[in-house]
Design a protein around this motif. Structure first.
Motif, PDB file in Angstrom:
ATOM      1  N   LEU B  82      -8.098   9.052  16.219  1.00 10.21           N
ATOM      2  CA  LEU B  82      -8.013  10.456  16.618  1.00 10.21           C
ATOM      3  C   LEU B  82      -8.371  10.613  18.089  1.00 10.21           C
ATOM      4  N   PRO B 104     -10.528   5.165  11.055  1.00 11.73           N
ATOM      5  CA  PRO B 104     -10.996   6.499  11.456  1.00 11.73           C
ATOM      6  C   PRO B 104     -12.521   6.629  11.412  1.00 11.73           C
ATOM      7  N   LYS B 116      -7.182  18.151   8.182  1.00 11.40           N
ATOM      8  CA  LYS B 116      -6.407  16.957   7.843  1.00 11.40           C
ATOM      9  C   LYS B 116      -6.561  15.898   8.928  1.00 11.40           C
ATOM     10  N   TYR B 117      -6.736  14.673   8.493  1.00 12.35           N
ATOM     11  CA  TYR B 117      -6.788  13.550   9.414  1.00 12.35           C
ATOM     12  C   TYR B 117      -5.453  12.827   9.330  1.00 12.35           C
ATOM     13  N   PRO B 118      -4.898  12.407  10.490  1.00 13.00           N
ATOM     14  CA  PRO B 118      -3.577  11.771  10.441  1.00 13.00           C
ATOM     15  C   PRO B 118      -3.598  10.442   9.673  1.00 13.00           C
ATOM     16  N   GLU B 122       1.260   8.254  10.733  1.00  7.20           N
ATOM     17  CA  GLU B 122       1.356   9.390  11.671  1.00  7.20           C
ATOM     18  C   GLU B 122       0.800   9.008  13.036  1.00  7.20           C
ATOM     19  N   THR B 126       3.257   8.813  16.299  1.00  3.65           N
ATOM     20  CA  THR B 126       2.940   9.692  17.426  1.00  3.65           C
ATOM     21  C   THR B 126       2.744   8.882  18.702  1.00  3.65           C
TER      22      THR B 126
ATOM     23  N   LEU C 381       2.533  17.182  19.289  1.00  4.41           N
ATOM     24  CA  LEU C 381       2.397  16.103  18.316  1.00  4.41           C
ATOM     25  C   LEU C 381       0.945  15.864  17.892  1.00  4.41           C
ATOM     26  N   GLN C 384      -2.477  19.222  15.959  1.00  2.30           N
ATOM     27  CA  GLN C 384      -2.873  19.463  14.559  1.00  2.30           C
ATOM     28  C   GLN C 384      -3.970  18.492  14.101  1.00  2.30           C
ATOM     29  N   PHE C 385      -4.123  17.394  14.838  1.00  2.55           N
ATOM     30  CA  PHE C 385      -5.089  16.372  14.401  1.00  2.55           C
ATOM     31  C   PHE C 385      -6.367  16.333  15.224  1.00  2.55           C
ATOM     32  N   THR C 386      -6.292  16.793  16.453  1.00  2.00           N
ATOM     33  CA  THR C 386      -7.407  16.519  17.365  1.00  2.00           C
ATOM     34  C   THR C 386      -8.526  17.553  17.202  1.00  2.00           C
ATOM     35  N   HIS C 387      -9.122  17.512  16.033  1.00  2.00           N
ATOM     36  CA  HIS C 387     -10.270  18.376  15.763  1.00  2.00           C
ATOM     37  C   HIS C 387     -11.425  17.967  16.657  1.00  2.00           C
ATOM     38  N   ARG C 389     -15.195  17.149  17.970  1.00  2.00           N
ATOM     39  CA  ARG C 389     -16.317  16.417  17.365  1.00  2.00           C
ATOM     40  C   ARG C 389     -17.597  17.075  17.838  1.00  2.00           C
TER      41      ARG C 389
END
Lengths: 373, 204, 650
Positions: B82, B104, B116-118, B122, B126, C381, C384-387, C389
């Motif tokens: 991530l 992860p 959601k974690y890729p 994915e 990407t 791209l 949506q994932f890069t929450h 920390r």
């Protein structure tokens, strides 16, 4: 009528605790890590995210269908008669003098609960204990000889059902009895009626002994008040003698203080003002003082279970019985009806509506009968 | 490879993964190899689960500042997928090459159940879309075969060296490990380094 | 006294004492400063740790025996400066380092020292933290130089960090004045190649011998104040020919950048990125107070537009304008750009992109830092994932357990109790990591000082229980006077000393409770419970991993309204313990028992308790443990309502 909607922890707090309606029965405590009973309050330690929770389903001060509760206990809809469903009304007392003298009135409760354990009606009982600082809590008793040590009342609301939730988990506990107030008997009935996956072992609940109750006091404010009158750690017994005394008495070893009842009434939990039930109408048997008859109890047998136990206890000579004089019965009915009427009036005053009965969700028939009484 | 001036490398991960150490080792080997190297590090979160990033700038000619401008990374090495995605979004460009560990470290938004974690696919897709070259390597799994999970950073050093993206080969890195590590940990680290090299060779 | 810590030192990196002269070494800025001090022959180094300054004294501590110097972690910055000044008074060159808020702690003494002057060289390094990457506040310490009449150096390259420090000692002795060196996070905590010089061993002739009775006092103050101003005039002269000031660019630039410190690299890159080498010049200043006036005027007169690039406050910018204002005709009309004009931000870090954008804006140049199409695609791209920390307590951290108990005790108590806190790892309890429990946080020891005030408000109708927290290192640093003040004034509060036996936030430096000195030798221990009992207050001790016991004790302390009460909550930092021992427990989930999202649990462990090693397996609907992150502390087993978290002896 569709069943009352069951909501979650946050809504319980909003609908009950934040509105001062909590009866401190303890039904919501001890079933999850979020709600605990502590020093006379139900405390929410964290927010729970469950949308339909047992806390809400069990609470006697929200979403309550009296018919469903009654069906779960008696297999019949709610009886709107003044003292609820009645199989038999008696005057009783413990046969043994030492039981009577240790207990609040006639010692009937102690006698039949100890007897129930002895004879295997139940293997243990959840009672209410209060320690030196008047901090009441539920306690599980397995030895009949221990029953008597928890025989006193201190008129302070106790979250006894938290102990039921906690103790009924134990494997060795299979048939458990509970001695509780009307709100607690109702909560136990709601546990039985709950459509949610239960997990608090309500199927082990084998006997409910209800205690007559006109109101209960708020622990924190009352003890602070009382501490100014007398040292709390020396108090051995409380009592409210029958009218016309109109006082609240606290006894210590050597002395006693009498406080005008009106002063004490300031500390009645607001929840009691909306309670319809004086005689624990959802219990198997209900017990209270026999007013004007020193050393005797009034006992209402309500269920088949209750009848079996009382008959056996009488046969075994554990309790003595007598007929309750009509005058007393009529007085009891009047008092019970009085509490119900006051509560309904308070409820309607709170909601400002005849349709919204706060925590009661009733079918049209029950509702009209209840309001007509 | 042709030497870009300066070569901008970002090493990223999560606090506690050995990110700082990895950038230090790589920088030190480069300085010993006659290069100017500058490393800018984010320290605040380095041991407390925060995102961590080291900017490593390599030049034959001069010393550069400790921060790489947005969109100007040439190489991204990610110890955590991530974080690799986070860095490529800010510092990537069509010419960037990326190597990431696949394991992860879930952010709180994911562990507590909401976000959601890729998936591995994915992540791979990407990165492929956003780079000229990309590798997804199971560095933590390799590390756990050899010893503690933190060894993944040495596996990743191996992948970086093995990818040919650095202007130096494997020997000076092995020499550095020999010099910096106590004997009882050397073999494990050398093995981790070599497994990393082999891993990119395998997927080349 | 800060967030952020040093790197994991799992591999033995640079030994700054043993480098061979003339070699090129990859050094952290702080290590370069330390090496410079060694090359100047310092004998004495003292500090209280604070990010981003800690590695200066930390790296000296590691090599103290090799280098034959004395290094200590003092209990606070003021004591560190006092100790270092004593060494300098006795003829031993000394260094003291601190972060920006540490300088505030030392300031009382520094103002007196500035008037007093010194005999041997003494250098005070203050590291600012633009952007507060590792701090609870953002401030520019350079103003102190002007305020206290002290010369100020700002290194712009790694080589300068070392060379300037080396030279600062000559300057200090020539002026008989403390010299300030100001670093920032991106110079202190970055690494670059540095060519090292020769290390000089310290002189061993320490003697305190005042030449007159008042030499080592600030008296007579007006006279010494005048002398301090004269020292500044002298410094100005010396700075005119300093090699740390230089100009790079065309003879007659269209625009002149004046910069210092971290701004040098950023400015250089901005000019290069925009290909403005022929039209924009850079005046890089290393001696920023006092300004070398002739040199500066000379360069200001070259251009009509000037951009000032510096971090945090417009310190240089203001001084330049002051200089111009003294004699505008000497430099001609100048349009200044910088923080006042809004081209360089007045808060947060600066970077090459910011300087490039400022330059492009002033010169009206089309500049797009990234390819917009790529950038848009990359964001689409990845976003949506890069929450984010959140920085939080580590797995196994005793503070998580402590704040869990504090949270529960405050809720159970029911009187709206709250926590006043201060600076340390536990500061993270201002956020979700510690269940938002800390409600005030300003400075070292401030939690207890605030409690002295909150705890006296009863007569104004205040009924809330007051809980102060401080760490063990903070206890020694600044809490003891507040406790005594609270006792004396009968303030009503409970102090929790969160003793994790480490200055954890800044990199595990030893302190008076650890039994070990900065140089690794055994040291006397000042026992916190013993000290507090000696002050005459009720003291309880608890293990934070005993959640019930800690909660119950705290509840009892909160109800005990008798003045100051102390509870020492003691459990070693998980990171320190992990260096020495394997985890105590191996944790696993009994998936049959796990209630997951259902009534009776609602994911208490992953949703509420939030140890980073506790995860929610949404597919299976049960909790899971990340075995890589789990520290094996076992605390989660005690919060699980259904006994589904199993603690097995590892």
């Amino acid at each position: 009528m569709s069943p009352p909607e069951i909501k979650g922890n946050l809504q319980l707090r909003a609908d009950v605790i934040d509105r001062g309606l909590c009866a401190l029965c303890g039904a919501c405590a001890g079933i999850c890590p979020y709600l605990v009973a502590h020093r006379g309050r139900i405390v929410a330690l964290d927010d729970c995210a469950v949308e339909r929770g047992r806390c809400y389903a069990f609470c006697p001060r929200v979403a309550t269908d009296l018919d469903a509760a009654s069906n779960a206990v008696f297999g019949a809809p709610f009886d709107t008669a003044p003292i609820g469903r009645v199989a038999q009304v008696l005057m009783t007392r413990a046969a043994r003098e030492n039981v009577r003298s240790s207990a609040q009135y006639g010692g009937t409760v102690s006698a039949i609960v100890a007897f129930a354990i002895e004879r295997g009606f139940i293997d243990s009982a959840v009672l209410t204990k209060s320690d030196a600082s008047v901090l009441p809590a539920g306690v599980l008793v397995r030895d009949p000889d221990d029953v008597l040590s928890h025989a006193r009342s201190n008129y302070v609301a106790a979250p006894t059902l938290a102990a039921f939730n906690r103790e009924a988990r134990r494997e060795e506990v299979r048939r458990v009895g509970v001695v509780g107030t009307p709100c607690q008997a109702l909560a136990l009935a709601k546990m039985r009626a709950s459509p949610l996956e239960n997990r608090n072992n309500v199927e082990k609940l084998s006997l409910v002994v209800g205690l007559f109750c006109t109101w209960a006091l708020d622990l924190d404010s009352f003890t602070r008040f009382l501490a100014e009158k007398t040292p709390l750690d020396r108090i051995s017994k409380f009592d409210i003698p029958p009218p016309p005394a109109n006082v609240f008495q606290a006894f210590s070893d050597s002395t006693s203080v009498s406080i005008p009842l009106d002063e004490v009434r300031r500390f009645i939990r607001p929840s009691c003002n909306v309670c319809l039930d004086m005689t624990a109408e959802f219990a198997d048997v209900s017990v209270g003082a026999a007013e004007g008859v020193e050393g005797w109890n009034t006992l209402i047998v309500r269920s088949e279970r209750g009848r079996e136990l009382v008959d056996a206890a009488r046969a075994a000579g554990v309790i003595e019985t007598d007929a309750l004089p009509d005058e007393n019965l009529n007085h009891l009915k009047g008092a019970s009806l009085g509490k119900r009427r006051r509560a309904l009036a308070n409820i309607r005053q709170t909601t400002g509506s005849d349709d919204d009965l706060l925590y009661l969700e009733l079918c049209a028939e029950t509702r009209s009968r209840l309001l007509a009484e | 490879m042709s030497e870009k001036e300066p070569l901008n490398i970002i090493i990223t991960g999560v606090g506690g993964q050995g990110n700082v150490l990895l950038s230090q080792l790589v920088g030190r080997v480069l300085v010993r190899g006659g290069f100017h190297a500058t490393i800018g590090e984010t320290y605040g979160a380095s041991q407390r689960g925060g995102a961590v990033m080291s900017h490593l700038r390599v030049s034959r000619k001069m010393q550069y500042g400790p921060l790489i401008g947005e969109g100007h990374a040439d190489v991204i090495v990610g110890l955590e997928p991530l974080e690799t995605l986070r860095v490529i979004a800010q510092y990537g460009n069509p010419g960037v090459a990326v190597i990431t560990n696949s394991r992860p470290v879930f952010p709180q938004a994911v562990t507590s159940g909401g976000a959601k974690y890729p998936t591995r696919d994915e992540v791979a897709t990407t990165l492929k879309d956003l780079s000229r070259r990309s590798w997804v390597v199971d560095a933590t799994d390799i590390a756990l075969e050899l010893g503690p999970p933190i060894l993944a950073n040495i596996v990743m050093m191996g992948t970086l060296v093995g990818s040919g993206l650095l202007p130096l080969g494997a020997e000076p890195f092995e020499a550095e490990l020999r010099e910096s590590l106590p004997a009882d940990r050397l073999e494990m680290n050398l093995e981790a380094f070599r497994r990393g090299i082999a891993e990119v060779a395998r997927t080349a | 006294m800060s967030f952020g810590s040093t790197a994991e030192r799992t591999i033995d990196m640079a030994n700054i004492a043993t480098f061979e002269k003339g070699t090129s070494q990859l050094l952290m800025g702080n290590e370069a400063i330390a090496r410079g001090a060694l090359e100047a022959g310092i004998g004495f180094a003292a500090a209280y740790p604070g990010t981003p300054s800690s590695e200066i004294i930390g790296s000296l501590a590691e090599v103290a025996k090799d280098a034959g110097i004395y290094v200590e972690w003092s209990i606070n910055e003021k004591v560190a400066l006092e100790a270092a000044a004593a060494a300098a008074f006795a003829g031993v060159r000394s260094i003291v380092a601190m972060k920006q808020n540490g300088l505030s702690v030392a300031l009382d003494y520094l103002m007196g020292l500035a008037l007093t002057g010194t005999r041997a060289g003494i250098v005070l390094v203050t590291c600012d933290d633009p952007g507060a990457l590792s701090s609870t506040e953002e401030e520019d310490s350079r103003i102190v130089a002007k305020w206290a009449c002290l010369p100020l150096l700002e290194p712009g390259t790694f080589q300068e960090e070392k060379d300037m420090t080396r030279w600062a000692y000559d300057l200090s002795e020539e002026l008989k004045s403390v010299v300030l060196i100001r670093g920032v996070t991106r110079t202190s905590h970055a690494r670059g190649d540095v060519e090292v010089g020769e290390r000089v061993p310290p002189l061993r002739q320490a003697k305190f011998e005042p030449s007159n009775p008042l030499e080592f006092t600030s008296l007579p103050a007006p006279f010494k104040h005048l002398a301090a101003n004269q020292k500044i005039d002298k410094a100005r002269e010396i700075f005119e020919s300093s090699p740390f000031n230089w100009y790079q660019g065309p003879d007659k630039p269209d625009l002149l950048i004046v910069t210092c410190g971290s701004g040098w690299f950023y400015s250089l890159e901005a000019v290069t990125a925009l290909e403005l080498e022929k039209s924009v010049g850079i005046l890089k200043l290393g001696t920023t107070w006092p300004l070398p006036e002739k040199l500066v005027r000379e360069h200001l007169s070259l251009a009509e537009e000037v951009l000032v690039v510096e971090e945090i406050d417009p310190f240089l910018e203001g001084n330049l304008k002051e200089l111009v204002g003294e004699d505008p005709s000497a430099v001609g009309p100048i349009k200044f750009y910088g923080k006042r004009s809004g081209h360089i931000p007045v808060a947060g870090e600066i970077n090459p992109d910011i300087v490039t954008a400022a330059l492009a804006r002033i010169l009206d140049i089309e500049h797009r830092p990234v390819q917009p199409q790529y950038s848009q695609k990359a964001l689409a791209l990845t976003s949506q994932f890069t929450h984010g920390r959140m920085v939080g307590f580590c797995a196994g951290c005793p503070h998580r357990a402590t704040f869990w108990s504090i949270k529960n005790a405050i809720k159970l108590d029911g009187r709206n109790g709250f926590v006043s806190g201060d600076i340390g790892c536990y500061s993270m309890a201002v956020g979700p990591a510690g269940y938002w429990q800390i409600k005030t946080m300003q400075s070292m020891g401030s939690g207890t000082g605030m409690a002295c005030g909150f705890g006296k408000l009863a007569e104004f109708g205040f009924t809330q229980p007051v809980i102060a927290v401080c760490g063990d290192s903070t206890f020694y640093h600044a809490t003891i006077p507040a406790i005594i003040s609270g006792i004396y004034n009968r303030a009503n509060f409970t102090l929790l000393v969160l003793d994790n036996s480490a200055t954890a936030m800044t990199g595990f430096q030893p302190h008076p409770g650890t039994g070990r000195s900065a140089m690794g030798e055994p040291a006397p221990t000042v026992d916190i419970p013993t000290l507090c009992r000696a002050l005459g207050v009720r003291v309880e001790e608890t293990d934070p991993f005993d959640l019930t016991g800690t909660t119950d004790k705290l509840l009892d302390l909160m109800r005990d309204d008798g003045g100051v009460r102390v509870m020492v909550v003691k459990r070693e930092c998980a990171l320190v313990r992990a260096r020495r021992e394997k985890p105590a427990y191996k944790m696993r989930i009994d998936v049959e028992r796990c209630l997951g999202e259902s009534c009776g649990c609602s994911r208490l462990c992953s949703r509420v308790f939030q140890c980073p090693a506790l995860m929610w397996d949404a597919e299976k609907g049960v909790a899971a443990i990340d075995s890589v992150l789990c520290a094996g502390c076992g605390v989660c087993a005690d919060i699980c309502p259904s006994g589904a978290i199993i603690r097995e002896t590892a």
